[in-house]
Design an enzyme around this catalytic site. Structure first.
Site, PDB file in Angstrom:
ATOM      1  N   ARG A 275       0.756  -1.209   0.159  1.00 20.31           N
ATOM      2  CA  ARG A 275      -0.065   0.009  -0.079  1.00 20.31           C
ATOM      3  C   ARG A 275       0.889   1.284   0.093  1.00 20.31           C
ATOM      4  O   ARG A 275       2.047   1.421   0.681  1.00 20.31           O
ATOM      5  CB  ARG A 275      -0.984   0.062   1.240  1.00 20.31           C
TER       6      ARG A 275
ATOM      7  N   SER B 156      -7.616   0.609   2.928  1.00 20.48           N
ATOM      8  CA  SER B 156      -8.172   0.387   1.883  1.00 20.48           C
ATOM      9  C   SER B 156      -9.415  -0.667   1.804  1.00 20.48           C
ATOM     10  O   SER B 156      -9.823  -1.149   2.999  1.00 20.48           O
ATOM     11  CB  SER B 156      -7.148  -0.431   1.139  1.00 20.48           C
ATOM     12  N   SER B 157     -10.119  -0.772   0.429  1.00 19.84           N
ATOM     13  CA  SER B 157     -11.167  -1.894   0.568  1.00 19.84           C
ATOM     14  C   SER B 157     -10.734  -2.979  -0.020  1.00 19.84           C
ATOM     15  O   SER B 157     -11.601  -3.963  -0.191  1.00 19.84           O
ATOM     16  CB  SER B 157     -12.445  -1.130   0.082  1.00 19.84           C
TER      17      SER B 157
ATOM     18  N   THR C  18      -9.440   0.550  -9.930  1.00 21.15           N
ATOM     19  CA  THR C  18      -8.515  -0.388  -9.742  1.00 21.15           C
ATOM     20  C   THR C  18      -8.708  -1.658 -10.358  1.00 21.15           C
ATOM     21  O   THR C  18      -9.513  -1.883 -11.257  1.00 21.15           O
ATOM     22  CB  THR C  18      -8.814  -0.946  -7.943  1.00 21.15           C
TER      23      THR C  18
ATOM     24  N   GLU D 175      -3.635   8.038  -3.671  1.00 21.66           N
ATOM     25  CA  GLU D 175      -4.256   7.203  -2.585  1.00 21.66           C
ATOM     26  C   GLU D 175      -4.571   7.880  -1.203  1.00 21.66           C
ATOM     27  O   GLU D 175      -5.217   7.303  -0.421  1.00 21.66           O
ATOM     28  CB  GLU D 175      -3.289   6.097  -2.543  1.00 21.66           C
TER      29      GLU D 175
ATOM     30  N   GLU E 170      -5.676   4.162  -7.271  1.00 14.27           N
ATOM     31  CA  GLU E 170      -7.078   4.793  -6.475  1.00 14.27           C
ATOM     32  C   GLU E 170      -8.117   5.153  -7.549  1.00 14.27           C
ATOM     33  O   GLU E 170      -8.479   4.250  -8.136  1.00 14.27           O
ATOM     34  CB  GLU E 170      -6.681   6.139  -5.588  1.00 14.27           C
TER      35      GLU E 170
ATOM     36  N   THR F 221      -3.689  -0.689  -7.412  1.00 13.81           N
ATOM     37  CA  THR F 221      -4.520   0.463  -7.828  1.00 13.81           C
ATOM     38  C   THR F 221      -3.766   1.468  -8.081  1.00 13.81           C
ATOM     39  O   THR F 221      -2.430   1.657  -7.376  1.00 13.81           O
ATOM     40  CB  THR F 221      -5.589   0.541  -6.836  1.00 13.81           C
TER      41      THR F 221
ATOM     42  N   GLY G 157     -13.322   0.537  -5.376  1.00 18.33           N
ATOM     43  CA  GLY G 157     -13.354   1.409  -4.088  1.00 18.33           C
ATOM     44  C   GLY G 157     -14.314   0.425  -2.990  1.00 18.33           C
ATOM     45  O   GLY G 157     -13.885  -0.791  -2.932  1.00 18.33           O
TER      46      GLY G 157
HETATM   47  N1  GLU Z   1      -8.198   3.247  -3.463  1.00 19.72           N
HETATM   48  C1  GLU Z   1      -9.302   2.296  -3.226  1.00 19.72           C
HETATM   49  C2  GLU Z   1      -9.048   1.234  -1.919  1.00 19.72           C
HETATM   50  O1  GLU Z   1      -7.793   0.831  -1.523  1.00 19.72           O
HETATM   51  C3  GLU Z   1      -9.054   1.308  -4.501  1.00 19.72           C
HETATM   52  C4  GLU Z   1      -9.344   2.033  -5.446  1.00 19.72           C
HETATM   53  C5  GLU Z   1     -10.822   2.029  -5.987  1.00 19.72           C
HETATM   54  O2  GLU Z   1     -11.095   1.046  -6.354  1.00 19.72           O
HETATM   55  O3  GLU Z   1     -11.635   2.872  -5.875  1.00 19.72           O
HETATM   56  O4  GLU Z   1      -9.746   0.571  -1.524  1.00 19.72           O
END
Ligand code: GLU
Length: 582
Positions: free
Chosen positions: A99, A458-459, A397, A436, A417, A415, A480
């Protein structure tokens, strides 16, 4: 057969493609290594490496590097991610957290202006949103610890695609058009991805010599080529003085050479839960993905979803997701900065208590966070829930899955982001820098506020499920915070509703993230399923949007594997399987 002979035999394997099991859904079955990605070229790069005798880790890096060329708005070396690896020989799952980290210049008030949260969109398209990229370091750790090939070998296919170019697809053209405003703030991005101020037309062969050069330097000198020297200086400069078009002003950031040189990936143990006979391995903090999916599965375990009418079962799925999101939003952040109550959140006893807060009949109101502390190993941890707020979340992503003949598996989500990240292509090197840092909560008190060196929550949720100690399936998705619901819903579709993986992936997605409305995809409103759920109190978000772009591999009982990608989301994916030579 000796190892060398086996490799030689593998080099001569035939790729068996059995596409379109269901209209448009790429599915491939066979007995060799398998790959599913959202890009044909990326899947082919992985196959080329598998055919040369590389393992799943080698092939995953090859695919990822190619995605950096063909899907640059979703991912690339300017960002970070989470790789989950099942090591067949050791029968264990490990994860490589790479990350992005906050530069050392960060403080909790970095996204505050005049006592208020900075404007989200203005922060996003600026140097201020850029975190220290982790991807190259992550690939280095994965290859050197668990791979068999060098950077030089695994980057070769991507260098080929970047130098020779690839044809602009309709999806790529649309992404360029939708992100034109942001990308054209920066001259380097305009020059690479637009012509005469317009998105490149369908079929244009897009070459990226800058990225080919960046990959060549990494191939020749290893990860240092990225984190020290001219490439690092180019990143520092792009963040400090973004290459803006005439008349444009954006916020600068402060990323230092030391921030880059000191970046480290982390090898972390996965989180784990059990669900209807499966052992489900998830990504740990700083991603909330594994914990949120695990908690929701624990909640769902109390219901016989199979026996319920479909609308009732989907209602239960959405309420489980709602409660898991309330907890995620309140408690989860970088574990090196925050003592999050992970054991409590994942305990079956906590799930039993929390389940009592689910209304089995009606869509619930916004849920409050639960209290997992009595279920912690150490209940004295002195942290209470913070007000849960949904930050703006602005996907995208990419996720890919690879397995090899030895049975190793890689589930990898990475990703930059948002679509196009910060919008800044590093001049001379052809890759977009991430945004990010906008995954932090802009204001506190909250566990996920910005701090120097911290990784934003993160997700991302690459997931591997075993059954009776053997791999059963792997799945993951971009999107996301909807990543969590896509992974959860696909597991429910496959495990509870008994859908084959292609159908599980194809099904319309519903994403309830503790909001008054639920996100749905275009075409869902007005369907019989939508009407049945509306009777239970569901309201749909005003603008339906495509949700996620999943990739999966199923490990069948007969020893064969089935790779599955998307038939219609984010263009069309690609699933390939080697046919093993006996
Ligand atoms: N930044 C998002 C995360 O880490 C991933 C990017 C996205 O899919 O929006 O969860």
């Amino acid at each position: 057969m000796t190892h060398a002979a086996r490799r030689l035999a593998l080099a001569c394997t035939i790729v068996l493609i059995v596409p379109f099991a269901r209209a448009g859904t790429p599915v491939a079955s066979g007995t060799g290594g398998a790959v599913a990605t959202i890009s044909e070229q990326a899947s082919q790069s992985a196959m080329a490496i598998l055919d040369k005798g590389g393992n799943a880790v080698d092939a995953a890096v090859a695919a990822a590097a190619t995605l950096g060329v063909t899907d640059p708005y979703s991912c690339g070396i300017g960002g970070g991610g989470f790789m989950m690896i099942y090591l067949a020989r050791d029968k264990r799952v490990i994860t490589v957290d790479h990350r992005e980290t906050a530069p050392s210049s960060f403080t909790p008030s970095v996204f505050q202006e005049n006592g208020k949260d900075s404007d989200f969109d203005a922060t996003l398209a600026s140097g201020a949103s850029v975190g220290v990229p982790g991807t190259v370091r992550g690939w280095h750790e994965a290859l050197s610890r668990y791979g068999t090939m060098s950077f030089k070998q695994v980057l070769a296919p991507a260098i080929g695609v970047a130098s020779k170019g690839f044809a602009v697809s309709e999806n790529f053209r649309r992404m360029s058009a939708e992100n034109q405003k942001k990308l054209q703030l920066f001259t380097s991005s305009s020059a690479l991805y637009f012509k005469d101020g317009k998105p490149l037309p369908l079929g244009t062969v897009l070459k990226n010599p800058g990225l080919a050069k960046a990959y060549r330097e990494i191939a020749a000198q290893g990860q240092k080529a990225f984190y020290q020297g001219p490439m690092a200086r180019a990143m520092v400069e792009a963040v400090a003085r973004p290459p803006v078009a005439a008349g444009v002003r954006v916020r600068a950031g402060k990323l230092s050479m030391a921030d880059l040189a000191n970046y480290e990936a982390r090898i972390r143990q996965p989180v784990k839960t059990t669900y209807r006979g499966y052992e489900v391995y998830g990504i740990p903090l700083p991603s909330s993905g594994g914990i949120a999916v695990g908690e929701a599965l624990n909640l769902l375990e109390g219901y016989n979803l199979k026996a319920l009418p479909r609308a009732s079962a989907e209602h239960v799925y959405m309420e489980a997701s709602r409660l898991a999101f309330a907890d995620r939003n309140a408690y989860l952040a970088d574990p090196e900065y925050v003592d999050a109550p992970v054991a409590g959140l994942l305990s079956k006893e906590y799930a039993a208590r929390r389940r009592a807060q689910m209304n089995a009949e009606r869509a619930g109101p916004k849920a409050l966070a639960g209290d997992p502390y009595p279920f912690q190993n150490d209940p004295s941890v002195p942290q209470r829930p913070q007000a849960a707020r949904l930050m703006a979340d602005n996907a995208h992503t990419t996720h890919l899955a690879v397995s090899d003949k030895e049975g190793n598996i890689v589930a990898y989500t990475f990703t930059i982001e948002s679509w196009g990240g910060s919008g800044i292509v590093v001049p001379g090197y052809g890759f977009l820098l991430n945004n990010e840092m906008t995954d932090f909560d802009f204001s506190g008190p909250h566990p996920n506020v910005p701090e120097a060196g911290k990784r934003p929550r993160s997700s991302m949720a690459p997931t591997i499920a075993l059954k009776n100690g053997k791999p059963a399936f792997t799945v993951g998705s971009p999107g996301g915070a909807t990543i969590i619901t896509t992974v959860l819903q696909t597991i429910v579709n496959h495990v509870d509703f008994g859908m084959p993986m292609d159908k599980a992936i194809n099904a319309p997605r519903l994403s309830q993230r503790n909001d008054v409305t639920t996100d749905v995809e275009p075409g869902f409103g007005g369907s019989a399923q939508a009407l049945a759920l509306e009777k239970l109190g569901y309201k749909w978000a005003a603008k339906p949007q495509e949700i996620g772009a999943a990739n999966a591999i199923v490990f069948n009982a007969d020893g064969s594997v089935t790779a599955v990608s998307e038939g219609k989301r984010h263009g069309v994916g690609s699933a390939l399987v080697q046919k093993s030579a006996n």
